[in-house]
Design a protein around this motif. Structure first.
Motif, PDB file in Angstrom:
ATOM      1  N   LYS A  87       0.852  -1.194   0.000  1.00  0.00           N
ATOM      2  CA  LYS A  87       0.000   0.000   0.000  1.00  0.00           C
ATOM      3  C   LYS A  87       0.877   1.229   0.000  1.00  0.00           C
ATOM      4  CE  LYS A  87      -2.574  -0.770   3.563  1.00  0.00           C
ATOM      5  NZ  LYS A  87      -3.325  -0.833   4.814  1.00  0.00           N
ATOM      6  N   LYS A  94      -6.166   7.405  10.656  1.00  0.00           N
ATOM      7  CA  LYS A  94      -5.102   6.819  11.488  1.00  0.00           C
ATOM      8  C   LYS A  94      -4.648   7.873  12.496  1.00  0.00           C
ATOM      9  CE  LYS A  94      -4.964   2.887   9.127  1.00  0.00           C
ATOM     10  NZ  LYS A  94      -5.313   1.577   9.691  1.00  0.00           N
ATOM     11  N   SER A 148      -4.959  -0.250  13.460  1.00  0.00           N
ATOM     12  CA  SER A 148      -4.088   0.000  14.615  1.00  0.00           C
ATOM     13  C   SER A 148      -4.213  -1.103  15.661  1.00  0.00           C
ATOM     14  CB  SER A 148      -4.380   1.381  15.224  1.00  0.00           C
ATOM     15  OG  SER A 148      -4.190   2.382  14.253  1.00  0.00           O
ATOM     16  N   GLY A 180       1.294  -0.453  12.077  1.00  0.00           N
ATOM     17  CA  GLY A 180       1.859   0.299  13.198  1.00  0.00           C
ATOM     18  C   GLY A 180       2.477  -0.583  14.275  1.00  0.00           C
ATOM     19  N   ARG A 204       3.324   4.091  12.628  1.00  0.00           N
ATOM     20  CA  ARG A 204       3.146   3.605  11.250  1.00  0.00           C
ATOM     21  C   ARG A 204       3.658   4.601  10.218  1.00  0.00           C
ATOM     22  NH1 ARG A 204      -1.075   4.220   7.952  1.00  0.00           N
ATOM     23  NH2 ARG A 204      -1.659   2.025   7.966  1.00  0.00           N
TER      24      ARG A 204
HETATM   25  O1  LIG Z   1      -4.108  -3.616   6.322  1.00  0.00           O
HETATM   26  C1  LIG Z   1      -3.546  -3.284   7.366  1.00  0.00           C
HETATM   27  C2  LIG Z   1      -3.245  -1.875   7.701  1.00  0.00           C
HETATM   28  O2  LIG Z   1      -2.153  -1.424   7.017  1.00  0.00           O
HETATM   29  C3  LIG Z   1      -3.134  -1.680   9.145  1.00  0.00           C
HETATM   30  O3  LIG Z   1      -2.286  -0.617   9.491  1.00  0.00           O
HETATM   31  P1  LIG Z   1      -2.236  -0.173  11.012  1.00  0.00           P
HETATM   32  O4  LIG Z   1      -2.016  -1.410  11.837  1.00  0.00           O
HETATM   33  O5  LIG Z   1      -1.107   0.780  11.127  1.00  0.00           O
HETATM   34  O6  LIG Z   1      -3.564   0.453  11.293  1.00  0.00           O
END
Ligand SMILES: O=C[C@H](O)COP(=O)(O)O
Length: 251
Positions: free
Chosen positions: A29, A157, A190, A211, A219
């Motif tokens: 991503k 986020k 998160s 993150g 993150r």
């Molecule tokens: O698909 C997963 C996301 O990238 C989760 O990112 P995060 O854990 O920082 O919210």
């Protein structure tokens, strides 16, 4: 439960490759383009080449508008570039019917090219903040469009987590609805190690993380650390054992 980790580019994907034994899916991503921001086709290709062949690569198509044609083309770009999980964030869909229309177009575009690729319809746990479809509508959108999985992530986020917006009992209903129609249930937002007990207990199929495996839990400024991926997996394994032993989940 499978562990999906989201690097933000080739360099971090190489760090994921160092921890490949501890993760299941590498998710491409571009976080600076949004929660499910899409990266470039050449980055998906480079990451596909960089991670072990037995680890599937996922790619996000973006926090997409209600534009089925545009989104279908983007999804085809992701699968042509080597991703076999295609994740679509239904950011601009305000009704379930809009979500179904977008996802049907994506499913057709992806499966015409690669029938074994998995299509993931993603909603947002904090949908109330952005005005998109309700989280509990997503399993039905996935089922009625022929997508393979229903997912939730957070759109904003800002430190708030999945369970701040969709508490564990509602996530359990999300998983139940997804499973009732034969879909996988994926949860993210998160997520921390402390959330793994409830996520395991409710039968989540895939947990998505960034993150929690970045330096300092950050993150944006932090980088993915292989030792944090290993620690996260160790806690997943521990929770799986606790669940198998029949001990109730503690959050
Ligand atoms: O698909 C997963 C996301 O990238 C989760 O990112 P995060 O854990 O920082 O919210």
């Amino acid at each position: 439960m499978l562990l999906l980790i989201s690097p933000d580019g080739v360099e971090e994907a190489l760090d994921c490759a160092k921890a490949a034994e501890h993760l299941d899916i590498v998710d491409v991503k571009k976080p600076d383009e949004g929660s499910l921001g899409a990266n470039f086709p050449w980055v998906i290709r480079e990451i596909r080449d960089a991670v072990p062949a037995n680890k599937p690569v996922s790619a996000t198509v973006g926090d997409v508008p209600y534009k089925p044609g545009t989104v279908a083309q983007a999804a085809l770009g992701a699968v042509v570039s080597g991703a076999t999980y295609i994740k679509v964030g239904l950011y601009g869909c305000t009704t379930p019917d809009q979500g179904i229309e977008v996802m049907r177009a994506v499913v057709r575009a992806v499966k015409d090219h690669r029938p074994d690729a998995l299509v993931v319809a993603s909603g947002y746990a904090d949908a109330h903040r952005i005005g998109c479809v309700n989280p509990l509508a997503v399993p039905d959108i996935a089922a009625r469009s022929g997508a393979d999985a229903a997912m939730l992530d957070t759109a904003v986020k800002d430190g708030t987590r999945l369970f701040d917006h969709v508490p564990p009992d509602v996530c359990a209903e999300f998983v139940r609805l997804a499973h009732a129609s034969g879909r996988l249930a994926a949860l993210a937002g998160s997520v921390t190690q402390a959330d793994l007990g409830p996520l395991t207990h409710i039968g989540t199929d895939i947990v998505g993380v960034r993150g929690a495996v970045c330096e300092g839990g950050d993150r944006n400024a932090g980088r993915i650390q292989p030792h944090l991926v290993a620690a996260f997996r160790a806690e997943m394994d521990r929770q799986a054992q606790v669940h198998a032993a029949g001990v109730p989940a503690v959050n």
